[in-house]
Design an enzyme around this catalytic site. Structure first.
Site, PDB file in Angstrom:
ATOM      1  N   LYS A 111       0.833  -1.201   0.000  1.00 49.62           N
ATOM      2  CA  LYS A 111       0.000   0.000   0.000  1.00 49.62           C
ATOM      3  C   LYS A 111       0.869   1.253   0.000  1.00 49.62           C
ATOM      4  CE  LYS A 111      -3.876   1.911   2.728  1.00 49.62           C
ATOM      5  NZ  LYS A 111      -4.731   1.660   3.919  1.00 49.62           N
ATOM      6  N   SER A 186      -9.268   2.300   2.682  1.00 50.95           N
ATOM      7  CA  SER A 186      -8.242   2.968   1.908  1.00 50.95           C
ATOM      8  C   SER A 186      -7.244   2.016   1.258  1.00 50.95           C
ATOM      9  CB  SER A 186      -7.488   3.952   2.804  1.00 50.95           C
ATOM     10  OG  SER A 186      -6.809   3.284   3.848  1.00 50.95           O
ATOM     11  N   SER A 210     -10.239   0.135   6.603  1.00 47.00           N
ATOM     12  CA  SER A 210      -9.475   0.183   5.360  1.00 47.00           C
ATOM     13  C   SER A 210      -8.951  -1.149   4.855  1.00 47.00           C
ATOM     14  CB  SER A 210      -8.301   1.157   5.510  1.00 47.00           C
ATOM     15  OG  SER A 210      -8.772   2.465   5.700  1.00 47.00           O
TER      16      SER A 210
END
Length: 500
Positions: A111, A186, A210
């Site tokens: 990420k 996210s 997320s």
């Protein structure tokens, strides 16, 4: 399953049964490499047995990235040359008979909030669009030590704020089941990369949902571990229970493999759990006969879109066929409304307040508003939030003294328009704040308990729905065990999107 119990097909009826029908065929083109949808556990075994080389595994995934990523925008920084060198080194290690890690030769994407040495890490912010760290985060180091090969970074909203993956640097990431919809966030890019066969392993993080929200929207598995299970010695708020690193997988077994490499104690992380990561290498199978499970009601009036609720409600029967005793019950989550909102704003102000003052034009409005709210908080308000945080923790642990698991939807609505910053209404209830539509996730974040999102079916229009399983304090492995049992009983995670 006990003899004489009704089968899952027998107990499901109506619209819910249609949404939960067993998967019998998967969309795929002749271009798709089946290797790219081989599980991480199996792929790692093939490499260890020399039936597949790290170079071959990487080559197939690089082709898949080239073919699919332009449609979804999941991997935003791509390092194929660096990955090729790492794959060659991995094969050379194996040829020399060196000890191999659990992820040896597996491609991985991190990420874009997680720092990677020598690979651009932007945090989804134009302020860091050219930032190249000189040190790996601990999670990256541990995956590297386990033998994983980094192919790139996955998209995230600006500083990870919100469950809709878009930013000014790279734009939006699209849902592979409908390119006009959001993938959530996210860790949205991570979930899409997995769903599209671009990597077998992907890292992420979770504060308000997320790791779970994008998993639900992309038909993969996401897991928010207990705080301290995956330590982060760089965290400025070392005693915070709000955010945690973790990972996603296309199956529970794949996720457990990844967690086994990144979990484990760290002396520089105050809340680090003193248990080794290899606890997650144990067999996932267990009996759930007689296990008491609480099924949500409405979380105290939280709105849900009916077609999402229909899918989740129908799965009471699934847990019953697993042998569980299922009762409809839930605790009072009202203290989470105070604690999560206030602590989140305070954390945002502490992390980004100075940057906002220096570069007000660089922040999206929703994050700017949250930072500014955090900067205005008084000591009395923070104390009130911490008291509420303690109350919700104690209340939820007492509730799970009577039940081993709590079941609820991961999301309150299906994937929405990718051009919409956040939903402003669900089932006639209107929202002013960009996190109000995510309560099904962040109510659980406020408790600090481990939680998984597992593929649970599809809406009539074919959009994925995730079911959330919450376990007792620090009983992370048990959550993965029941998630695995649910996955085995249903099989929805095997359905691929049409674009792959």
């Amino acid at each position: 399953m006990n003899a004489g119990n009704p089968t899952r097909r027998e107990v499901l009826t109506g619209v819910a049964a249609a949404a939960l029908a067993p998967v019998t065929s998967f969309a795929a083109t002749s271009e798709t490499s089946q290797l790219c949808f081989t599980g991480a556990v199996e792929m790692a075994q093939l490499i260890r047995e020399k039936k597949l080389s790290a170079r071959e595994a990487l080559a197939e995934h690089l082709k898949q990235i080239d073919r699919v990523n332009p449609q979804v925008n999941a991997i935003v920084t791509f390092v194929p040359d660096m990955a090729a060198q790492a794959a060659a080194h991995a094969d050379e290690m194996q040829a020399r008979g060196e000890k191999l890690g659990p992820l040896h030769g597996l491609p991985v994407a991190h990420k874009d909030l997680i720092e990677t040495r020598g690979i651009r890490t932007t945090f989804g912010s134009p302020l860091f669009k050219d930032h190249v760290p000189d040190e790996d985060d601990l999670l990256v180091k541990r995956m590297h030590q386990a033998g994983a090969i980094v192919v790139g970074k996955t998209n995230t909203p600006e500083f990870g704020a919100g469950s809709q993956t878009f930013n000014k640097v790279f734009g939006a990431t699209r849902n592979p089941y409908d390119l006009g919809k959001t993938c959530g966030g996210s860790s949205g890019g991570a979930a899409v990369a997995l769903a599209c066969g671009m990597v077998p392993v992907a890292s992420g993080s979770d504060a308000g949902g997320s790791l779970r929200n994008p998993a639900a929207y992309c038909n993969v598995v996401g897991f928010r571990p207990s705080i301290g299970r995956v330590p982060n010695p760089k965290a400025g708020f070392g005693w915070s229970t709000l955010s945690t690193s973790g990972c996603l997988g296309r199956s529970v077994a794949d996720l457990a493999l990844a967690i086994s490499t990144i979990a484990g104690p760290d002396p520089n992380t105050p809340l680090s759990i003193n248990e080794p990561g290899d606890l997650f290498s144990r067999p996932l199978g267990r009996s759930f006969k007689g296990v008491r499970v609480a099924y949500f009601k409405d979380l105290g009036g939280v709105p849900f879109v009916p077609r999402v609720r229909a899918v989740i409600d129908a799965h009471r029967a699934t847990f019953e066929t697993l042998g569980c005793i299922v009762e409809q019950a839930e605790p009072d989550f009202s203290p989470a409304e105070i604690s999560f909102r206030t602590i989140r704003a305070w954390t945002a102000a502490a992390n980004y307040g100075k940057l906002l003052q220096q570069h007000p034009e660089a922040f999206k409005d929703t994050l700017k508003d949250e930072i500014q709210r955090g900067m205005k908080l008084t000591g009395e308000e923070l104390a009130h939030a911490e008291v509420a945080h303690t109350l919700i923790w104690r209340r939820f642990q007492a509730f799970l003294g009577n039940y081993e698991f709590f079941i609820l939807p991961t999301t309150q609505l299906p994937p929405f328009d990718v051009n919409l910053s956040y939903p402003t209404e669900i089932a006639g209830v209107h929202f002013d704040n960009y996190i109000d539509w995510m309560k099904a996730c962040w109510y659980i974040s406020a408790t600090g308990n481990p939680a998984a999102s597992v593929p649970a079916g599809f809406t009539p229009e074919g959009l994925p729905v995730g079911l959330q399983i919450v376990g007792r304090d620090k009983q992370d492995f048990s959550v993965l065990q029941i998630a695995h049992a649910f996955e085995e009983a249903t099989g929805f995670g095997k359905k691929r999107s049409a674009i792959v």
